[in-house]
Design an enzyme around this catalytic site. Structure first.
Site, PDB file in Angstrom:
ATOM      1  N   ARG A  13       3.310 -28.154 -20.975  1.00 48.85           N
ATOM      2  CA  ARG A  13       4.185 -27.251 -20.231  1.00 48.85           C
ATOM      3  C   ARG A  13       4.659 -27.926 -18.947  1.00 48.85           C
ATOM      4  NH1 ARG A  13       2.173 -21.624 -17.571  1.00 48.85           N
ATOM      5  NH2 ARG A  13       1.004 -23.141 -16.351  1.00 48.85           N
ATOM      6  N   PHE A  67       0.543 -12.706 -20.570  1.00 45.24           N
ATOM      7  CA  PHE A  67      -0.576 -13.475 -20.015  1.00 45.24           C
ATOM      8  C   PHE A  67      -1.876 -12.699 -20.252  1.00 45.24           C
ATOM      9  CE2 PHE A  67      -3.220 -15.122 -16.516  1.00 45.24           C
ATOM     10  CZ  PHE A  67      -3.029 -16.476 -16.676  1.00 45.24           C
ATOM     11  N   ASP A 123       5.853  -7.940 -14.671  1.00 49.47           N
ATOM     12  CA  ASP A 123       5.131  -9.023 -14.015  1.00 49.47           C
ATOM     13  C   ASP A 123       6.119 -10.169 -13.778  1.00 49.47           C
ATOM     14  OD1 ASP A 123       3.539 -11.206 -13.317  1.00 49.47           O
ATOM     15  OD2 ASP A 123       1.819 -10.411 -14.423  1.00 49.47           O
ATOM     16  N   TYR A 147       1.531 -18.094  -5.300  1.00 47.94           N
ATOM     17  CA  TYR A 147       1.061 -19.490  -5.297  1.00 47.94           C
ATOM     18  C   TYR A 147       1.777 -20.344  -6.334  1.00 47.94           C
ATOM     19  CZ  TYR A 147      -1.892 -17.440  -8.956  1.00 47.94           C
ATOM     20  OH  TYR A 147      -2.335 -16.753 -10.055  1.00 47.94           O
ATOM     21  N   LYS A 148       2.602 -19.722  -7.176  1.00 52.81           N
ATOM     22  CA  LYS A 148       3.340 -20.507  -8.181  1.00 52.81           C
ATOM     23  C   LYS A 148       4.652 -20.993  -7.552  1.00 52.81           C
ATOM     24  CE  LYS A 148       0.926 -18.340 -12.010  1.00 52.81           C
ATOM     25  NZ  LYS A 148       0.801 -17.145 -12.865  1.00 52.81           N
TER      26      LYS A 148
END
Ligand SMILES: *Cc1c(COP(=O)(O)O)cnc(C)c1O
Length: 396
Positions: free
Chosen positions: A355, A112, A183, A208-209
């Protein structure tokens, strides 16, 4: 695992099939009341005494341990706070300081961007001649040389869902004398993770995912027991001090994971995280993984059959795939806007990926089938081919 029961615990807008819980999880119904209590009963009534009376100050460790259970961390080595980008910086700085003679941070080209940006900024700030080396994800294992200080990887690729083998790469890194920073942004709450079994040195992730703690929810950081009392925190904030309320003029790191705290924790957001973790406390990660594989396999099979213009950009082997699927289309952005207009929410990831995240807690086979029918209709009838769907918004 009763996934109908977990689905009932979420607020899902009518008519929406939500395949973007990998980016922002939906609202746990109990979160609204829990936040209201934190606002009214705690902040409103207790004012400053809430830090002790409502236990706000102890929450980052308590919530950290509840996340730790989901990622195979022993109690006492995970704490929440700040954002994931900040936690990446913290973990990386701590790891580099433990390998002073080495200069290379090894990562992969699929990582990322924020993780890579943070590494670049850290290198510049440190000014000690570190270099960030990124290689193809498939080549990481063969590139861990004696010059590597830290192997910094995201376990599940944010775009394609491709998974690294955490245990194998950590063993390779250790054999070469390097440390690891993992990560878990697309792992925590998505796949079983065993930080202890993999002997990971540092791990970070967001809430939050897949964990569903809401927009702006704090990140978490894990430091392995063998490093927790020796790492020197680069972000030496007062709440990571050994005695914050002694207000000493100089920094002394707190005990163990406490030193990875920086400043005042986000109390209202922690209330949301607490409600979200109440759901996770009852989840068996291996049952969740089995269901997740069923859903991604079903999705891919249905897309193969109904959408010939799309190409799979995720591993076909479910053992190598996280809980998300990417499909390529030259007009992916417009296709996604057309899908969202029909109530199927996924997202677009540059340059040409549609996605979709699959979250068994609230998504089942019926929704997957319906989403593919709508996708096929949009492609077959070029419903994406309108100007309004081609104009990019700020957040994609
Ligand atoms: C989502 C994500 C981030 C986001 O970082 P924030 O600081 O929370 O905005 C960082 N790294 C990875 C791998 C991610 O997937």
């Amino acid at each position: 695992m009763d996934f109908a029961a977990t689905k009932a615990l979420f607020h899902l807008p009518k008519g929406v099939i939500y395949l973007d819980g990998n980016s922002l999880g939906p609202l746990p119904k109990a979160a609204a009341a829990r936040i209201a209590r934190a606002v009214g009963d705690e902040w409103g009534e207790m004012l400053i005494t809430g830090w002790n009376m409502a236990g706000w100050m102890a929450q980052p460790r308590a919530l950290g341990d509840r996340i730790g259970r989901l990622v195979g961390a022993p109690p006492g080595y995970t704490v929440i706070g700040d954002t994931l980008s900040v936690k990446v910086y913290q973990a990386l700085a701590a790891a580099l300081a433990l390998r002073p003679g080495r200069k290379v941070i090894l990562s992969d080209t699929g990582n990322f961007p924020s993780d890579l940006y943070m590494a670049e900024g850290l290198i510049e700030g440190f000014g000690r001649g570190h270099v960030l080396k990124t290689v193809d994800p498939e080549e990481v294992a063969t590139q861990i040389g004696e010059d590597v200080a830290v192997l910094m990887l995201t376990e599940v690729d944010y775009r394609t869902g491709r998974m690294h083998d955490m245990a194998r790469l950590t063993a390779r890194a250790h054999a070469a004398g390097a440390l690891t920073v993992w990560d878990l942004a697309h792992s925590a709450g998505a796949i079983p993770v065993d930080l202890t079994g993999a002997k990971a040195d540092f791990a970070v992730g967001c809430t939050y995912k897949y964990l569903n703690a809401g927009p702006g929810a704090p990140a978490f950081i894990y430091v392995a027991p063998e490093h927790a009392d020796t790492v020197r925190p680069a972000l030496s904030g007062w709440l990571g001090h050994d005695a914050p309320f002694a207000f000493e003029p100089h920094y002394r790191p707190g005990t163990g994971i406490e030193r990875m705290r920086v400043g005042t924790p986000p109390v209202l957001q922690m209330a949301a995280l607490e409600a979200a973790l109440d759901i996770w406390d009852g989840v068996d990660m291996s049952a969740l993984r089995a269901r997740s594989i069923e859903l991604t396999e079903l999705f891919i099979a249905e897309v193969d059959a109904a959408c010939p213009s799309l190409t799979l950009n995720s591993p076909r082997d479910p053992a190598l795939r996280g809980s998300q699927v990417a499909l390529r289309h030259p007009e992916a952005y417009a296709v996604m806007q057309a899908l969202i207009a029909r109530g199927v929410i996924g997202d677009f990831r540059a340059p040409d990926n549609l996605r979709f995240g699959f979250t068994p807690l609230y998504i089942g086979a019926a929704e997957v089938r319906r989403a593919v029918r709508i996708l096929a209709d949009i492609l077959d009838n070029r419903l994406w081919d309108v100007t309004a769907y081609k104009t990019r918004a700020t957040v994609t």
